[in-house]
Design a protein around this motif. Sequence first.
Motif, PDB file in Angstrom:
ATOM      1  N   MET A  46       0.852  -1.196   0.000  1.00  0.00           N
ATOM      2  CA  MET A  46       0.000   0.000   0.000  1.00  0.00           C
ATOM      3  C   MET A  46       0.871   1.224   0.000  1.00  0.00           C
ATOM      4  O   MET A  46       1.821   1.325   0.766  1.00  0.00           O
ATOM      5  CB  MET A  46      -0.920   0.004   1.234  1.00  0.00           C
ATOM      6  N   MET A  47       0.599   2.177  -0.861  1.00  0.00           N
ATOM      7  CA  MET A  47       1.353   3.425  -0.893  1.00  0.00           C
ATOM      8  C   MET A  47       0.403   4.567  -1.188  1.00  0.00           C
ATOM      9  O   MET A  47      -0.726   4.365  -1.641  1.00  0.00           O
ATOM     10  CB  MET A  47       2.465   3.380  -1.944  1.00  0.00           C
ATOM     11  N   LEU A  48       0.846   5.768  -0.916  1.00  0.00           N
ATOM     12  CA  LEU A  48       0.040   6.940  -1.215  1.00  0.00           C
ATOM     13  C   LEU A  48      -0.221   7.008  -2.714  1.00  0.00           C
ATOM     14  O   LEU A  48       0.635   6.667  -3.527  1.00  0.00           O
ATOM     15  CB  LEU A  48       0.755   8.216  -0.770  1.00  0.00           C
ATOM     16  N   SER A  49      -1.407   7.473  -3.094  1.00  0.00           N
ATOM     17  CA  SER A  49      -1.738   7.544  -4.512  1.00  0.00           C
ATOM     18  C   SER A  49      -0.813   8.501  -5.242  1.00  0.00           C
ATOM     19  O   SER A  49      -0.522   8.315  -6.421  1.00  0.00           O
ATOM     20  CB  SER A  49      -3.193   7.985  -4.699  1.00  0.00           C
ATOM     21  N   SER A  50      -0.326   9.545  -4.557  1.00  0.00           N
ATOM     22  CA  SER A  50       0.606  10.476  -5.187  1.00  0.00           C
ATOM     23  C   SER A  50       1.925   9.784  -5.512  1.00  0.00           C
ATOM     24  O   SER A  50       2.514  10.000  -6.576  1.00  0.00           O
ATOM     25  CB  SER A  50       0.854  11.682  -4.278  1.00  0.00           C
ATOM     26  N   ALA A  51       2.400   8.922  -4.595  1.00  0.00           N
ATOM     27  CA  ALA A  51       3.617   8.164  -4.848  1.00  0.00           C
ATOM     28  C   ALA A  51       3.399   7.163  -5.976  1.00  0.00           C
ATOM     29  O   ALA A  51       4.299   6.927  -6.797  1.00  0.00           O
ATOM     30  CB  ALA A  51       4.058   7.435  -3.580  1.00  0.00           C
ATOM     31  N   LEU A 119      -2.939   8.500 -17.630  1.00  0.00           N
ATOM     32  CA  LEU A 119      -4.003   8.655 -16.636  1.00  0.00           C
ATOM     33  C   LEU A 119      -4.862   7.399 -16.553  1.00  0.00           C
ATOM     34  O   LEU A 119      -5.314   7.022 -15.453  1.00  0.00           O
ATOM     35  CB  LEU A 119      -4.860   9.872 -16.991  1.00  0.00           C
ATOM     36  N   LEU A 120      -5.084   6.739 -17.695  1.00  0.00           N
ATOM     37  CA  LEU A 120      -5.877   5.506 -17.687  1.00  0.00           C
ATOM     38  C   LEU A 120      -5.142   4.395 -16.943  1.00  0.00           C
ATOM     39  O   LEU A 120      -5.740   3.670 -16.132  1.00  0.00           O
ATOM     40  CB  LEU A 120      -6.169   5.069 -19.123  1.00  0.00           C
ATOM     41  N   THR A 121      -3.836   4.264 -17.202  1.00  0.00           N
ATOM     42  CA  THR A 121      -3.035   3.253 -16.516  1.00  0.00           C
ATOM     43  C   THR A 121      -3.036   3.495 -15.009  1.00  0.00           C
ATOM     44  O   THR A 121      -3.233   2.568 -14.217  1.00  0.00           O
ATOM     45  CB  THR A 121      -1.584   3.278 -17.037  1.00  0.00           C
ATOM     46  N   TYR A 122      -2.819   4.741 -14.625  1.00  0.00           N
ATOM     47  CA  TYR A 122      -2.819   5.111 -13.208  1.00  0.00           C
ATOM     48  C   TYR A 122      -4.163   4.791 -12.553  1.00  0.00           C
ATOM     49  O   TYR A 122      -4.220   4.228 -11.452  1.00  0.00           O
ATOM     50  CB  TYR A 122      -2.497   6.602 -13.093  1.00  0.00           C
ATOM     51  N   SER A 123      -5.255   5.115 -13.255  1.00  0.00           N
ATOM     52  CA  SER A 123      -6.585   4.919 -12.676  1.00  0.00           C
ATOM     53  C   SER A 123      -6.933   3.440 -12.539  1.00  0.00           C
ATOM     54  O   SER A 123      -7.390   2.991 -11.482  1.00  0.00           O
ATOM     55  CB  SER A 123      -7.638   5.622 -13.544  1.00  0.00           C
ATOM     56  N   LEU A 124      -6.698   2.673 -13.599  1.00  0.00           N
ATOM     57  CA  LEU A 124      -7.061   1.253 -13.562  1.00  0.00           C
ATOM     58  C   LEU A 124      -6.228   0.479 -12.544  1.00  0.00           C
ATOM     59  O   LEU A 124      -6.769  -0.330 -11.772  1.00  0.00           O
ATOM     60  CB  LEU A 124      -6.911   0.641 -14.955  1.00  0.00           C
ATOM     61  N   LEU A 125      -4.924   0.715 -12.531  1.00  0.00           N
ATOM     62  CA  LEU A 125      -4.078   0.024 -11.563  1.00  0.00           C
ATOM     63  C   LEU A 125      -4.386   0.482 -10.138  1.00  0.00           C
ATOM     64  O   LEU A 125      -4.340  -0.314  -9.202  1.00  0.00           O
ATOM     65  CB  LEU A 125      -2.603   0.267 -11.882  1.00  0.00           C
ATOM     66  N   GLY A 126      -4.683   1.766  -9.980  1.00  0.00           N
ATOM     67  CA  GLY A 126      -5.030   2.268  -8.646  1.00  0.00           C
ATOM     68  C   GLY A 126      -6.302   1.644  -8.110  1.00  0.00           C
ATOM     69  O   GLY A 126      -6.389   1.277  -6.936  1.00  0.00           O
ATOM     70  N   LEU A 137      -7.743   8.897  -6.196  1.00  0.00           N
ATOM     71  CA  LEU A 137      -7.025   8.975  -7.465  1.00  0.00           C
ATOM     72  C   LEU A 137      -6.850  10.420  -7.913  1.00  0.00           C
ATOM     73  O   LEU A 137      -5.776  10.824  -8.370  1.00  0.00           O
ATOM     74  CB  LEU A 137      -7.771   8.178  -8.540  1.00  0.00           C
ATOM     75  N   LEU A 138      -7.908  11.199  -7.778  1.00  0.00           N
ATOM     76  CA  LEU A 138      -7.833  12.602  -8.197  1.00  0.00           C
ATOM     77  C   LEU A 138      -6.829  13.374  -7.348  1.00  0.00           C
ATOM     78  O   LEU A 138      -6.097  14.233  -7.854  1.00  0.00           O
ATOM     79  CB  LEU A 138      -9.221  13.253  -8.102  1.00  0.00           C
ATOM     80  N   GLN A 139      -6.782  13.070  -6.044  1.00  0.00           N
ATOM     81  CA  GLN A 139      -5.829  13.744  -5.157  1.00  0.00           C
ATOM     82  C   GLN A 139      -4.390  13.359  -5.484  1.00  0.00           C
ATOM     83  O   GLN A 139      -3.470  14.144  -5.259  1.00  0.00           O
ATOM     84  CB  GLN A 139      -6.149  13.399  -3.705  1.00  0.00           C
ATOM     85  N   GLY A 140      -4.198  12.156  -6.024  1.00  0.00           N
ATOM     86  CA  GLY A 140      -2.848  11.696  -6.318  1.00  0.00           C
ATOM     87  C   GLY A 140      -2.273  12.261  -7.602  1.00  0.00           C
ATOM     88  O   GLY A 140      -1.056  12.231  -7.812  1.00  0.00           O
TER      89      GLY A 140
END
Length: 246
Positions: A46-51, A119-126, A137-140
């Motif tokens: 688990m990590m921060l969404s920004s990281a 952005l799609l990769t980040y969103s789906l994996l997140g 996700l939006l905050q990250g």
Amino acid sequence: MTFHQILHIEFIKLFRRSNILFFFLMIYVLNSPVYRATAAVREQPMMLSSAFFEIVTGSTLAIFGMLLLAIFMVNSIGNEFNEGSYRKSIAAGLKKYSFFYGKLFLILIPTLLIIFWILLTYSLLGIFAYDYSISNLLQGINVIKTLHAGIALYYAGLLGLFFISVFRNRTIGLVFFPFWFVPEFFLTVFSLTGRINIPHDFLPGAAGWQLFTSNGFEPKYLAIVALYSAICIIASFLALRLREEK
């Protein structure tokens, strides 16, 4: 010819067979952040969404994204020179400045596609790897970093436009950028680690890479990229305008 007509022509050209094949290649190569992000999930449950956003938009994506944009422009415009469609269009009344404006618009399309893919990769994996909510996700998402990435990608497209407009050789252009960008990348990494001492900030490819991977506002790299972009635009336009088409 109106600006709307120019955009319509470029949009139709975008779906020529060589470009479609290139887009499939682009999707394959841009899967690198998926691998890196998946590895990060295994290492850190688990990590921060920004990281996590920093992982997805890492240096690997930067170098390959810029390389693909430069090669895409060389391949796309090079086809028009090689097939004679550019010469026929000029003979039919297309103004050279109209052709040039159309190419500036053309760079924007793959630039936006790569940003969308990030952005799609980040969103789906997140969502599926970390069970993030939409608000998480939006905050990250680092808006400045995303904007910098878009500018760096567009700049790489301008480098490709410059090369093919000046030299008119698609084959050399397709091998030139890998042999240029990759050594620049390693020179920059070695310089940052202190192993060598060179002014890497002012290398054309490295400046774009530094801007792409920066996390905050970077006026220095923005200024360097803006200077090189202006040179590419002016030189490309003059190369098209002053050269006689036979």
